[in-house]
Design a protein around this motif. Sequence first.
Motif, mmCIF file in Angstrom:
data_model
loop_
_atom_site.group_PDB
_atom_site.id
_atom_site.type_symbol
_atom_site.label_atom_id
_atom_site.label_comp_id
_atom_site.label_asym_id
_atom_site.label_seq_id
_atom_site.Cartn_x
_atom_site.Cartn_y
_atom_site.Cartn_z
ATOM 1 N N GLY A 274 106.076 -54.845 97.216
ATOM 2 C CA GLY A 274 106.031 -55.126 98.637
ATOM 3 C C GLY A 274 105.227 -54.098 99.401
ATOM 4 N N LYS A 275 105.122 -54.327 100.707
ATOM 5 C CA LYS A 275 104.362 -53.445 101.580
ATOM 6 C C LYS A 275 105.315 -52.573 102.384
ATOM 7 C CE LYS A 275 100.549 -56.751 102.116
ATOM 8 N NZ LYS A 275 99.758 -57.555 103.072
ATOM 9 N N PHE A 276 105.025 -51.284 102.413
ATOM 10 C CA PHE A 276 105.839 -50.333 103.145
ATOM 11 C C PHE A 276 104.930 -49.465 104.007
ATOM 12 C CE2 PHE A 276 108.312 -51.502 99.495
ATOM 13 C CZ PHE A 276 109.613 -51.589 99.981
ATOM 14 N N THR A 277 105.405 -49.163 105.197
ATOM 15 C CA THR A 277 104.632 -48.329 106.118
ATOM 16 C C THR A 277 105.267 -46.955 106.214
ATOM 17 O OG1 THR A 277 104.012 -50.267 107.405
ATOM 18 C CG2 THR A 277 103.685 -48.123 108.433
ATOM 19 N N LEU A 278 104.493 -45.945 105.855
ATOM 20 C CA LEU A 278 104.935 -44.556 105.913
ATOM 21 C C LEU A 278 104.298 -43.888 107.116
ATOM 22 C CD1 LEU A 278 106.136 -41.896 104.796
ATOM 23 C CD2 LEU A 278 104.092 -41.715 103.346
ATOM 24 N N ARG B 196 109.878 -50.665 112.865
ATOM 25 C CA ARG B 196 108.415 -50.754 112.858
ATOM 26 C C ARG B 196 107.832 -49.968 111.686
ATOM 27 N NH1 ARG B 196 104.668 -47.449 115.097
ATOM 28 N NH2 ARG B 196 106.273 -46.289 116.240
ATOM 29 N N LEU B 197 108.486 -48.881 111.316
ATOM 30 C CA LEU B 197 108.104 -48.066 110.170
ATOM 31 C C LEU B 197 109.251 -48.070 109.160
ATOM 32 C CD1 LEU B 197 106.706 -44.934 112.072
ATOM 33 C CD2 LEU B 197 105.376 -46.836 111.143
ATOM 34 N N ASP B 198 108.914 -47.956 107.900
ATOM 35 C CA ASP B 198 109.950 -47.928 106.869
ATOM 36 C C ASP B 198 110.496 -46.518 106.651
ATOM 37 O OD1 ASP B 198 109.918 -50.757 105.880
ATOM 38 O OD2 ASP B 198 107.805 -50.249 105.573
ATOM 39 N N MET B 199 109.635 -45.536 106.727
ATOM 40 C CA MET B 199 110.026 -44.144 106.531
ATOM 41 C C MET B 199 109.026 -43.256 107.252
ATOM 42 S SD MET B 199 109.054 -44.024 102.481
ATOM 43 C CE MET B 199 107.757 -45.140 101.910
ATOM 44 N N ALA B 200 109.354 -41.977 107.375
ATOM 45 C CA ALA B 200 108.470 -41.077 108.117
ATOM 46 C C ALA B 200 108.539 -39.664 107.564
ATOM 47 C CB ALA B 200 108.835 -41.073 109.601
ATOM 48 N N LEU B 201 107.378 -39.037 107.472
ATOM 49 C CA LEU B 201 107.266 -37.623 107.124
ATOM 50 C C LEU B 201 107.288 -36.818 108.413
ATOM 51 C CD1 LEU B 201 104.531 -37.648 104.338
ATOM 52 C CD2 LEU B 201 106.827 -36.668 104.121
ATOM 53 N N ASN C 129 119.980 -40.761 114.256
ATOM 54 C CA ASN C 129 120.915 -41.176 113.204
ATOM 55 C C ASN C 129 120.200 -41.548 111.908
ATOM 56 O OD1 ASN C 129 119.674 -43.456 114.157
ATOM 57 N ND2 ASN C 129 121.504 -44.753 114.093
ATOM 58 N N LEU C 130 119.011 -41.004 111.702
ATOM 59 C CA LEU C 130 118.271 -41.319 110.484
ATOM 60 C C LEU C 130 118.789 -40.509 109.303
ATOM 61 C CD1 LEU C 130 114.580 -41.444 111.767
ATOM 62 C CD2 LEU C 130 116.230 -43.320 111.560
ATOM 63 N N GLU C 131 118.686 -41.095 108.132
ATOM 64 C CA GLU C 131 118.981 -40.374 106.895
ATOM 65 C C GLU C 131 117.699 -39.684 106.442
ATOM 66 O OE1 GLU C 131 120.353 -41.553 102.353
ATOM 67 O OE2 GLU C 131 121.175 -42.675 104.063
ATOM 68 N N HIS C 132 117.820 -38.521 105.827
ATOM 69 C CA HIS C 132 116.604 -37.815 105.404
ATOM 70 C C HIS C 132 116.889 -36.954 104.182
ATOM 71 C CE1 HIS C 132 118.539 -34.461 107.501
ATOM 72 N NE2 HIS C 132 117.704 -33.662 106.862
ATOM 73 N N VAL C 133 115.815 -36.576 103.519
ATOM 74 C CA VAL C 133 115.888 -35.625 102.421
ATOM 75 C C VAL C 133 114.805 -34.579 102.657
ATOM 76 C CG1 VAL C 133 114.343 -37.030 100.979
ATOM 77 C CG2 VAL C 133 115.816 -35.313 99.924
ATOM 78 N N GLU C 134 115.168 -33.315 102.516
ATOM 79 C CA GLU C 134 114.215 -32.220 102.707
ATOM 80 C C GLU C 134 113.335 -32.097 101.466
ATOM 81 O OE1 GLU C 134 116.336 -28.703 103.791
ATOM 82 O OE2 GLU C 134 117.107 -29.573 105.666
ATOM 83 N N ARG D 265 108.625 -24.113 108.715
ATOM 84 C CA ARG D 265 109.142 -25.425 109.085
ATOM 85 C C ARG D 265 109.532 -26.122 107.780
ATOM 86 N NH1 ARG D 265 103.888 -29.244 110.516
ATOM 87 N NH2 ARG D 265 102.692 -28.788 108.629
ATOM 88 N N THR D 266 110.392 -27.095 107.866
ATOM 89 C CA THR D 266 110.838 -27.830 106.682
ATOM 90 C C THR D 266 110.331 -29.261 106.757
ATOM 91 O OG1 THR D 266 112.851 -26.491 106.481
ATOM 92 C CG2 THR D 266 112.827 -28.618 105.359
ATOM 93 N N ILE D 267 109.584 -29.675 105.750
ATOM 94 C CA ILE D 267 109.050 -31.028 105.702
ATOM 95 C C ILE D 267 110.097 -31.951 105.084
ATOM 96 C CG2 ILE D 267 107.142 -32.483 104.960
ATOM 97 C CD1 ILE D 267 106.438 -30.136 106.877
ATOM 98 N N ALA D 268 110.318 -33.088 105.743
ATOM 99 C CA ALA D 268 111.357 -34.016 105.288
ATOM 100 C C ALA D 268 110.857 -35.459 105.351
ATOM 101 C CB ALA D 268 112.612 -33.870 106.154
ATOM 102 N N LEU D 269 111.468 -36.301 104.544
ATOM 103 C CA LEU D 269 111.201 -37.747 104.569
ATOM 104 C C LEU D 269 112.454 -38.421 105.116
ATOM 105 C CD1 LEU D 269 109.166 -40.003 103.773
ATOM 106 C CD2 LEU D 269 110.444 -40.221 101.626
ATOM 107 N N ALA D 270 112.283 -39.254 106.151
ATOM 108 C CA ALA D 270 113.429 -39.884 106.822
ATOM 109 C C ALA D 270 113.322 -41.396 106.790
ATOM 110 C CB ALA D 270 113.516 -39.390 108.268
ATOM 111 N N TRP D 271 114.487 -42.065 106.794
ATOM 112 C CA TRP D 271 114.548 -43.521 106.824
ATOM 113 C C TRP D 271 115.862 -43.939 107.474
ATOM 114 C CZ3 TRP D 271 114.397 -40.684 102.237
ATOM 115 C CH2 TRP D 271 115.629 -40.543 101.574
#
Length: 297
Positions: A92-96, A141-146, A155-160, A267-273
């Motif tokens: 499928g298509k995902f927007t990061l 509108r977006l699936d996940m974000a850096l 209230n997003l879930e994230h991983v560092e 700074r800490t880079i994280a991925l959130a969804w």
Amino acid sequence: MITLQQLRFLTALAGTLNFSRAAERAFVTQPTLSAGIKELEDRLGVALVERTRHSVLFTPIGLEIVERARDLLSRASEIESLASTHSNPETGKFTLGSIPTVGPYLVPAALPAIRQRFPDLGLYLREEMTESLIDGVSSGRLDMALIALPFDIANLEHVELFDDGYQLAIAKAGKNGSTRQARDSLFAGQSLMLLESGHCLQRHALAAFPDQDLSLDESFAATSLLTLVAMVSEGLGVTLLPELAIDGGLATHAQIDLVPLPDACPRTIALAWRKTSPHKQLFRAIARILTETRAAA
């Protein structure tokens, strides 16, 4: 009947407070977006937006409806994702989404590994400011974000993924003194050139040395790291550059010297969804690839 498209127009306007930028975000023309919002107002029988020549203001009921619209759009996106996941969770298509100081220096390097692990996955990158990214993920509108932490991610879930430190960038010796002198003068209150206020990197850079009196040069605000590097190369000031961008080649051909700053707060880079996303397992796998890509740089 209210349509999802009308709600998308409304949330896009709420995220930008500008009809032109909202239309760009929604991939439609400005008249189309304006007409869609007007149709929504007519359908509901209330004014959602106060329009003036120079600003856009949401009415109190408009703000409440925006919050409910975001929730509806998020749930609609999850319905589509759930069906896609059921048929094949790795296609499928995902927007990061990504902030501009991370995406260009991390995602291209990680794409080969992502494509190898998920050959049927279509990943599309969009660069936006942090607040817009959080709104985009929340609304579906977006699936996940850096993003870069610390930042309120609602209230997003994230991983560092990793910590990203800084180096001091100064013009080559002869333009504004030696490396040591430039470093000492920075901590003595010398003006610091940074990105414009919409970029979270500005706040993070100023917070890198909480015990020091760093003075921001408010007469200058760059729109990109490349602009900052160009200004420093001309001897017009100093700046702090994230190590991720440096390792990504930002300063390779620039006429600048870089000074490591091991005592800077990174700074800490994280991925959130979204917490309710059915693709959590996939997103965590992508997060691991991004972390491994950075470690291998």
